[in-house]
Design an enzyme around this catalytic site. Structure first.
Site, PDB file in Angstrom:
ATOM      1  N   ASP A 101      -2.147  10.566  -3.355  1.00 44.20           N
ATOM      2  CA  ASP A 101      -2.371   9.438  -4.268  1.00 44.20           C
ATOM      3  C   ASP A 101      -2.534   9.933  -5.690  1.00 44.20           C
ATOM      4  O   ASP A 101      -2.259   9.213  -6.639  1.00 44.20           O
ATOM      5  CB  ASP A 101      -3.613   8.647  -3.843  1.00 44.20           C
ATOM      6  CG  ASP A 101      -3.243   7.607  -2.815  1.00 44.20           C
ATOM      7  OD1 ASP A 101      -2.985   7.983  -1.663  1.00 44.20           O
ATOM      8  OD2 ASP A 101      -3.151   6.417  -3.179  1.00 44.20           O
ATOM      9  N   ARG A 154       0.842  -1.206   0.000  1.00 39.91           N
ATOM     10  CA  ARG A 154       0.000   0.000   0.000  1.00 39.91           C
ATOM     11  C   ARG A 154       0.875   1.253   0.000  1.00 39.91           C
ATOM     12  O   ARG A 154       2.086   1.184   0.192  1.00 39.91           O
ATOM     13  CB  ARG A 154      -0.976  -0.011   1.185  1.00 39.91           C
ATOM     14  CG  ARG A 154      -0.315  -0.259   2.533  1.00 39.91           C
ATOM     15  CD  ARG A 154      -0.958   0.485   3.632  1.00 39.91           C
ATOM     16  NE  ARG A 154      -0.876   1.923   3.424  1.00 39.91           N
ATOM     17  CZ  ARG A 154       0.219   2.660   3.661  1.00 39.91           C
ATOM     18  NH1 ARG A 154       1.342   2.105   4.093  1.00 39.91           N
ATOM     19  NH2 ARG A 154       0.203   3.969   3.447  1.00 39.91           N
ATOM     20  N   GLY A 155       0.192   2.421  -0.183  1.00 42.89           N
ATOM     21  CA  GLY A 155       0.924   3.675  -0.337  1.00 42.89           C
ATOM     22  C   GLY A 155       1.208   3.812  -1.828  1.00 42.89           C
ATOM     23  O   GLY A 155       1.730   2.883  -2.462  1.00 42.89           O
ATOM     24  N   ALA A 156       0.864   5.000  -2.378  1.00 47.32           N
ATOM     25  CA  ALA A 156       0.894   5.162  -3.834  1.00 47.32           C
ATOM     26  C   ALA A 156       2.267   4.877  -4.459  1.00 47.32           C
ATOM     27  O   ALA A 156       2.356   4.289  -5.537  1.00 47.32           O
ATOM     28  CB  ALA A 156       0.431   6.570  -4.187  1.00 47.32           C
ATOM     29  N   LYS A 171      -5.547  10.198   1.486  1.00 46.27           N
ATOM     30  CA  LYS A 171      -6.332   9.447   2.473  1.00 46.27           C
ATOM     31  C   LYS A 171      -7.506  10.238   3.027  1.00 46.27           C
ATOM     32  O   LYS A 171      -7.361  11.429   3.305  1.00 46.27           O
ATOM     33  CB  LYS A 171      -5.378   9.020   3.602  1.00 46.27           C
ATOM     34  CG  LYS A 171      -5.994   8.196   4.697  1.00 46.27           C
ATOM     35  CD  LYS A 171      -6.700   6.950   4.213  1.00 46.27           C
ATOM     36  CE  LYS A 171      -5.851   6.056   3.341  1.00 46.27           C
ATOM     37  NZ  LYS A 171      -6.614   5.083   2.545  1.00 46.27           N
ATOM     38  N   CYS A 187      -2.117   9.680   7.796  1.00 52.95           N
ATOM     39  CA  CYS A 187      -1.909   8.402   7.112  1.00 52.95           C
ATOM     40  C   CYS A 187      -0.433   8.004   7.159  1.00 52.95           C
ATOM     41  O   CYS A 187       0.280   8.333   8.121  1.00 52.95           O
ATOM     42  CB  CYS A 187      -2.450   8.461   5.697  1.00 52.95           C
ATOM     43  SG  CYS A 187      -2.646   6.832   4.934  1.00 52.95           S
TER      44      CYS A 187
HETATM   45  C1  RUB Z   1      -2.011   5.824   1.537  1.00 54.83           C
HETATM   46  C2  RUB Z   1      -2.033   7.313   1.438  1.00 54.83           C
HETATM   47  C3  RUB Z   1      -0.703   7.999   1.303  1.00 54.83           C
HETATM   48  C4  RUB Z   1      -0.387   8.183  -0.188  1.00 54.83           C
HETATM   49  C5  RUB Z   1       1.049   8.654  -0.399  1.00 54.83           C
HETATM   50  O1  RUB Z   1      -3.283   5.248   1.377  1.00 54.83           O
HETATM   51  O2  RUB Z   1      -3.062   7.938   1.384  1.00 54.83           O
HETATM   52  O3  RUB Z   1      -0.753   9.266   1.890  1.00 54.83           O
HETATM   53  O4  RUB Z   1      -0.561   6.964  -0.872  1.00 54.83           O
HETATM   54  O5  RUB Z   1       1.938   7.689   0.062  1.00 54.83           O
HETATM   55  P1  RUB Z   1      -3.401   3.640   1.436  1.00 54.83           P
HETATM   56  P2  RUB Z   1       3.461   7.601  -0.492  1.00 54.83           P
HETATM   57  O6  RUB Z   1      -2.839   3.195   2.743  1.00 54.83           O
HETATM   58  O7  RUB Z   1      -4.883   3.393   1.312  1.00 54.83           O
HETATM   59  O8  RUB Z   1      -2.642   3.069   0.257  1.00 54.83           O
HETATM   60  O9  RUB Z   1       4.065   8.937  -0.247  1.00 54.83           O
HETATM   61  O10 RUB Z   1       4.078   6.513   0.326  1.00 54.83           O
HETATM   62  O11 RUB Z   1       3.364   7.262  -1.947  1.00 54.83           O
END
Ligand code: RUB
Length: 313
Positions: free
Chosen positions: A193, A17-19, A204, A124
């Site tokens: 995201d 998870r995480g974009a 989030k 988040c």
């Molecule tokens: C994760 C989320 C993060 C973004 C950015 O949502 O909202 O703020 O994805 O993350 P989920 P990063 O847990 O539903 O995937 O900076 O790590 O890309």
């Protein structure tokens, strides 16, 4: 196909998870799938790659990093299967390294906006946002963080663990306490995201109310986002789809079954209008949200003309 399906399932269930992580995982999966794929000719190979692309893109609809990563890898050109495998590997590796470097660079650029003594609020769990916080801390700035739980999936617990391991003083709060604590906050740093052409940010659920509370108290809001989080399709007026997740993330099926008049709504993301955002910190610079189109055109290569010719029959 087994590993491909496993990766898709892990993204759907949020084990990955995480974009940014989703984008790198997808690029790596396309690369590995291409190496394993049995195909008699380039036509068959291309068709199978297309199916893999469709499966991966369908896993989570909101993170624009996902289709952008797929696009970066799938622009391979090849006359033979071997050539295709080689090109895909090169493009995927380039994307993954570029993405890792981008997160690091965002940290360096964003940390310039953090002052000694600042209290930063985050929401988040964003690698890019944490990169800024970690870089400021590494520069010796005395900072504190207030992190939200981020219900229902509690990604805030991942954030506090990461910050704790870096030795950064952090308070964990429930999401609804964001406005209550705003008076203690100097700066808000969150991830994304997706970023639309008009500079709105999708992140989030709860991000927009945090940004509104910060705006009300005249606190700066910085979005940490790699350029591949920007959405070219929004040029054509398309909206970024907000993922609606399973009700069981909020209330168990048994408990819900006892309440016949109740239904659960569980959007995973929300949209923060650009008015509530001071800066979007990307790997190519810290820009005002109004400059989102420049990122999409100059760094992703999709201007109005390209998008229109791509979609015209
Ligand atoms: C994760 C989320 C993060 C973004 C950015 O949502 O909202 O703020 O994805 O993350 P989920 P990063 O847990 O539903 O995937 O900076 O790590 O890309």
């Amino acid at each position: 196909m087994k590993q491909l399906k496993e990766t898709a399932a892990k993204i759907k269930s949020m084990e990955i998870r995480g974009a940014g992580r989703i984008a790198r995982a997808v690029a790596a999966e396309l690369r590995d799938y291409a190496q394993r794929l049995a195909a008699d000719d380039i036509g068959e190979f291309n068709e199978k790659m297309k199916l893999a692309e469709e499966l991966l893109v369908s896993t989570r609809p909101t993170a624009v990093s996902l289709p952008n990563a797929v696009r970066a890898v799938m622009r391979y050109k090849a006359k033979t299967v071997d050539e295709a495998r080689m090109n895909i590997k090169k493009l995927a590796d380039e994307f993954i390294t570029g993405s890792e470097n981008a997160v690091k660079r965002i940290g360096e650029i964003g940390a310039k906006r953090v002052r000694d003594g600042d209290t930063i609020m985050t929401h988040c769990n964003s690698s890019a946002a944490i990169s800024i916080i970690a870089a400021a801390h590494a520069q010796g700035k005395d900072i504190k963080v207030i992190a939200t739980e981020s219900r229902p999936r509690l990604q805030g617990l991942l954030t506090i663990k990461q910050l704790d391991s870096l030795g950064i003083k952090t308070s964990l709060i429930v999401d609804s306490a964001v406005r209550y604590f705003m008076k203690e906050v100097d700066l808000v740093v969150i991830g994304a995201d997706a970023v639309t052409v008009n500079g709105s940010v999708i992140n989030k659920i709860g991000t927009s109310q945090l940004a509104m509370a910060a705006h009300e108290s005249r606190r700066n809001v910085i979005i940490a986002a790699e350029t591949y989080k920007f959405s070219p399709r929004t040029i054509l007026g398309e909206l970024v789809e907000i993922e609606e997740r399973d009700a069981a993330e909020v209330l168990s099926r048994e408990k819900l079954a006892e309440l016949p008049n109740v239904s659960i709504k569980n959007p995973a993301f929300d949209v923060t209008p650009r008015e509530y955002i001071d800066l979007i910190c990307t790997e190519v610079g810290a820009i005002p949200p109004e400059m989102a189109y420049v990122i999409i055109k100059e760094f992703l290569g999709w201007g109005i003309e390209e998008m229109n010719s791509f979609t015209s029959p």
